[in-house]
Write an enzyme that holds these catalytic residues in place. Structure first.
Site, PDB file in Angstrom:
ATOM      1  CE  LYS A 115     -18.561 -38.716   6.559  1.00 16.28           C
ATOM      2  NZ  LYS A 115     -17.674 -39.473   5.681  1.00 16.28           N
ATOM      3  CD  GLU A 199     -22.176 -36.945  -0.860  1.00 15.37           C
ATOM      4  OE1 GLU A 199     -21.571 -36.134  -0.150  1.00 15.37           O
ATOM      5  OE2 GLU A 199     -21.787 -38.112  -1.037  1.00 15.37           O
ATOM      6  NE  ARG A 291      -8.716 -41.880   9.671  1.00 19.71           N
ATOM      7  CZ  ARG A 291      -8.869 -42.759   8.709  1.00 19.71           C
ATOM      8  NH1 ARG A 291      -7.826 -43.465   8.285  1.00 19.71           N
ATOM      9  NH2 ARG A 291     -10.034 -42.948   8.125  1.00 19.71           N
TER      10      ARG A 291
HETATM   11  P1  ADP Z   1      -9.289 -46.145   5.770  1.00 19.25           P
HETATM   12  O1  ADP Z   1      -9.815 -45.353   4.637  1.00 19.25           O
HETATM   13  O2  ADP Z   1      -7.910 -45.817   6.168  1.00 19.25           O
HETATM   14  O3  ADP Z   1      -9.562 -47.594   5.672  1.00 19.25           O
HETATM   15  P2  ADP Z   1     -11.480 -46.106   7.526  1.00 19.25           P
HETATM   16  O4  ADP Z   1     -12.417 -44.945   7.423  1.00 19.25           O
HETATM   17  O5  ADP Z   1     -11.919 -47.419   6.993  1.00 19.25           O
HETATM   18  O6  ADP Z   1     -10.138 -45.616   6.936  1.00 19.25           O
HETATM   19  O7  ADP Z   1     -11.090 -46.246   9.033  1.00 19.25           O
HETATM   20  C1  ADP Z   1      -9.916 -46.871   9.480  1.00 19.25           C
HETATM   21  C2  ADP Z   1     -10.231 -47.768  10.617  1.00 19.25           C
HETATM   22  O8  ADP Z   1     -10.856 -47.060  11.647  1.00 19.25           O
HETATM   23  C3  ADP Z   1     -11.155 -48.879  10.220  1.00 19.25           C
HETATM   24  O9  ADP Z   1     -10.715 -50.027  10.876  1.00 19.25           O
HETATM   25  C4  ADP Z   1     -12.504 -48.418  10.693  1.00 19.25           C
HETATM   26  O10 ADP Z   1     -13.293 -49.528  11.040  1.00 19.25           O
HETATM   27  C5  ADP Z   1     -12.143 -47.564  11.892  1.00 19.25           C
HETATM   28  N1  ADP Z   1     -13.016 -46.400  12.017  1.00 19.25           N
HETATM   29  C6  ADP Z   1     -12.916 -45.249  11.347  1.00 19.25           C
HETATM   30  N2  ADP Z   1     -13.825 -44.370  11.722  1.00 19.25           N
HETATM   31  C7  ADP Z   1     -14.558 -44.964  12.696  1.00 19.25           C
HETATM   32  C8  ADP Z   1     -15.658 -44.573  13.501  1.00 19.25           C
HETATM   33  N3  ADP Z   1     -16.216 -43.383  13.409  1.00 19.25           N
HETATM   34  N4  ADP Z   1     -16.143 -45.464  14.377  1.00 19.25           N
HETATM   35  C9  ADP Z   1     -15.587 -46.661  14.498  1.00 19.25           C
HETATM   36  N5  ADP Z   1     -14.533 -47.086  13.782  1.00 19.25           N
HETATM   37  C10 ADP Z   1     -14.021 -46.263  12.886  1.00 19.25           C
HETATM   38  P1  ADP Z   2     -16.606 -42.693   5.473  1.00 20.99           P
HETATM   39  O1  ADP Z   2     -16.364 -41.490   6.319  1.00 20.99           O
HETATM   40  O2  ADP Z   2     -17.383 -43.727   6.154  1.00 20.99           O
HETATM   41  O3  ADP Z   2     -15.349 -43.160   4.845  1.00 20.99           O
HETATM   42  P2  ADP Z   2     -17.330 -41.630   2.856  1.00 20.99           P
HETATM   43  O4  ADP Z   2     -18.147 -40.428   2.649  1.00 20.99           O
HETATM   44  O5  ADP Z   2     -15.879 -41.515   2.602  1.00 20.99           O
HETATM   45  O6  ADP Z   2     -17.584 -42.167   4.315  1.00 20.99           O
HETATM   46  O7  ADP Z   2     -17.926 -42.798   1.964  1.00 20.99           O
HETATM   47  C1  ADP Z   2     -17.509 -44.140   2.129  1.00 20.99           C
HETATM   48  C2  ADP Z   2     -17.772 -44.920   0.842  1.00 20.99           C
HETATM   49  O8  ADP Z   2     -19.170 -44.896   0.488  1.00 20.99           O
HETATM   50  C3  ADP Z   2     -17.073 -44.355  -0.382  1.00 20.99           C
HETATM   51  O9  ADP Z   2     -15.759 -44.834  -0.488  1.00 20.99           O
HETATM   52  C4  ADP Z   2     -17.962 -44.847  -1.496  1.00 20.99           C
HETATM   53  O10 ADP Z   2     -17.662 -46.171  -1.830  1.00 20.99           O
HETATM   54  C5  ADP Z   2     -19.347 -44.806  -0.907  1.00 20.99           C
HETATM   55  N1  ADP Z   2     -20.000 -43.528  -1.246  1.00 20.99           N
HETATM   56  C6  ADP Z   2     -19.931 -42.388  -0.536  1.00 20.99           C
HETATM   57  N2  ADP Z   2     -20.624 -41.408  -1.126  1.00 20.99           N
HETATM   58  C7  ADP Z   2     -21.163 -41.934  -2.241  1.00 20.99           C
HETATM   59  C8  ADP Z   2     -22.008 -41.434  -3.283  1.00 20.99           C
HETATM   60  N3  ADP Z   2     -22.451 -40.172  -3.260  1.00 20.99           N
HETATM   61  N4  ADP Z   2     -22.383 -42.275  -4.271  1.00 20.99           N
HETATM   62  C9  ADP Z   2     -21.958 -43.553  -4.284  1.00 20.99           C
HETATM   63  N5  ADP Z   2     -21.176 -44.083  -3.337  1.00 20.99           N
HETATM   64  C10 ADP Z   2     -20.766 -43.293  -2.329  1.00 20.99           C
HETATM   65 MG    MG Z   3     -14.168 -42.074   3.539  1.00 23.52          MG
END
Ligand code: ADP
Ligand code: ADP
Ligand code: MG
Length: 472
Positions: A115, A199, A291
């Site tokens: 990230k 962040e 993906r």
């Molecule tokens: P989307 O934005 O498409 O919903 P997510 O980040 O929620 O993507 O991930 C999609 C699926 O993969 C979800 O069911 C989530 O629980 C699973 N997943 C994603 N990243 C991880 C991870 N690092 N470890 C375990 N499960 C993950």
């Molecule tokens: P992941 O890889 O688990 O999807 P993200 O960085 O995409 O992680 O963050 C997942 C969710 O967490 C975002 O969709 C948002 O709702 C919340 N989030 C992430 N960063 C911030 C932020 N700086 N402030 C507030 N909410 C956040």
């Molecule tokens: Mg995300």
């Protein structure tokens, strides 16, 4: 063209990929563990291969999956989402064994899996990023300095986190050092790296993400955006397309920003660039998901483009099948994630036998399902058992259609998120499109629903009562 695909996944996404393959005349092979031998996707595939050993571990093992792909004569592997879909080593092993990986190349996956590095690239390209540490934080002192500068609350994020896991909110300086230490050791355990960064926490933002598609001939397109603000614990529950809050110039600007990042990273195939939009309408890059995404059906609904078919064509070396000028937004779509969970018990997973299943239908209703009557939902996996996507020409019509379809949807035997979605979709705030990240946590009254588990049984019960009264 690819002739046979091994699908390295399960559940609804495996069925989704099979559908695209069938429409392209591609043969499908799937993998399954013993505990899930009656799964729906197995019945739909051309062939199925049993995974020995631990039911989850096998889905996470590139060696096992690639071995099956090679020995069954597949020429490509589709990773779906979750599991090892974003793992560079998996894509690399596929390449080494002469298999097409339906997704970006290992170098791109490696870059975007971090990230931090993706944020640095966005920043370099002039795309606004969320204020925070420049690179990983190495010490508590450094973290405290960054947090003091951007202002509390802050988030500690795992560099290699995903799926809503690996994010922690810190409200005040006293808690920072201890939270940092435990966040880092947890990240080490779950993601194989203890690297974390800081962040600024954005209050009540919108999660807005842009769908992009690129091919190996240098063509690049965007399919507009989705708003995935309705989340619980940073995990998406309901997603819509298009966003209800973007004006046209911002929409274009975000799409350009997303395509710029794709171009710069040599991205090939479908991907998503995630942003947060704050209450003043300012957007910030967050991360790239390299993906297929769970919520891709809402984009397909408003554009008419089949994203999985495009993925398979691109992986075969073909060009994207449409021009940018051919794509426009038509109507509004909403996806509800039907999870086997009990919302009233803190969304605890619910497994077991499905005793009744009636799916909704009719105009503008799409189901991506994984279950059927008598199927036993195993406890080992993600709780997503179906996705309901509704489409209509206006937001208001889409909301009315959502309520109607959710009322029609009956799943018995396990608890599901259907009644929660119905309660949510029935609110005036939802009808006005007024929600943001944090909305669900701030509205616990959404859980006070009374749900009639089976509207059809209610009709039967009334009929029986009338019959008894009339003396039949
Ligand atoms: P989307 O934005 O498409 O919903 P997510 O980040 O929620 O993507 O991930 C999609 C699926 O993969 C979800 O069911 C989530 O629980 C699973 N997943 C994603 N990243 C991880 C991870 N690092 N470890 C375990 N499960 C993950
Ligand atoms: P992941 O890889 O688990 O999807 P993200 O960085 O995409 O992680 O963050 C997942 C969710 O967490 C975002 O969709 C948002 O709702 C919340 N989030 C992430 N960063 C911030 C932020 N700086 N402030 C507030 N909410 C956040
Ligand atoms: Mg995300």
């Amino acid at each position: 063209m690819i002739r046979k695909v091994l699908i390295a996944n399960r559940g609804e996404v495996a069925s989704r990929i099979i559908r695209a393959c069938k429409e392209l005349g591609i043969k499908t092979a799937v993998i399954y563990p013993e505990v899930d031998s009656t799964a729906l996707y197995i019945k739909k595939a051309d062939e199925a291969h049993l995974l020995e050993g631990d039911p989850v571990a096998s889905f996470l093992d590139p060696e096992v999956i690639v071995h099956i792909a090679v020995s069954c004569g597949a020429d490509a592997v589709h990773p779906g989402y979750g599991f090892i879909s974003e793992k560079a080593e998996f894509a690399e092993l596929c390449r080494k064994k002469g298999l097409i990986f339906v997704g970006p190349n290992p170098e791109t996956l490696r870059l975007l899996g971090d990230k931090q590095r993706s944020k640095a690239i966005a920043k370099k390209l002039g795309v606004p990023v969320i204020p925070g540490s420049e690179g990983p934080v190495q010490s508590a002192e450094e973290a405290e300095a960054v947090a003091a500068e951007v202002g509390y609350p802050v988030l500690i994020k795992a560099s290699y986190g995903g799926g809503g896991r690996g994010i922690r909110k810190v409200e005040s300086p006293e808690d920072l050092a201890s939270e940092l230490a435990s966040a880092s050791s947890q990240a080490e355990k779950f993601f194989g790296s203890g690297e974390v960064f800081i962040e600024k926490f954005i209050e009540r933002p919108h999660h807005v993400e842009v769908q992009i598609i690129t091919d190996s001939h240098g063509n690049i397109r965007h399919l507009f955006e989705r708003d995935c603000s309705l989340q619980r614990k940073n995990q998406k529950l309901v997603e819509i397309a298009p966003s209800l809050i973007l004006d046209e110039p911002t929409r274009q600007e975000m799409a350009e920003a997303a395509m710029g990042i794709a171009r710069y990273t040599g991205y090939v195939n479908a991907g998503t660039v995630e942003f947060l939009v704050d209450s003043s309408g300012k957007y910030y890059f967050m991360e790239v998901n390299p993906r297929l995404q769970v919520e891709h059906p809402v984009t397909e609904s408003i554009t008419g483009i089949d994203i999985v078919k495009e993925q398979l064509r691109i992986a075969s070396g073909e060009r994207i099948s449409f021009e940018q000028r051919d794509v426009s937004i038509y109507g509004n779509a909403i996806e509800f994630r039907v999870n086997a969970e009990d919302p009233k018990r803190n969304f605890a997973p619910s497994s077991g036998r499905i005793t009744a299943y009636y799916s909704p239908g009719g105009t503008g209703v799409r189901i991506d399902g994984a279950v059927y009557k008598d199927y036993i939902v195993p406890p080992h996996f993600d709780s997503l058992i179906a996705k309901l996507t509704v489409w209509a020409r206006t937001w208001k019509d889409a909301v009315m259609r959502a309520r109607r379809a959710l009322e029609e949807f009956v799943i018995k035997g396990v608890k599901t998120t259907i009644p929660f979605h119905l309660a949510l979709a029935s609110t005036e705030a939802f009808e006005r499109g007024e929600f943001y990240v944090g909305y669900i946590e701030e509205h616990p009254e959404l859980l006070d629903y009374h749900y009639d588990e089976d509207p059809y049984h209610r009709v039967i019960a009334i009929a029986a009562a009338i019959a008894a009264y009339e003396g039949f």
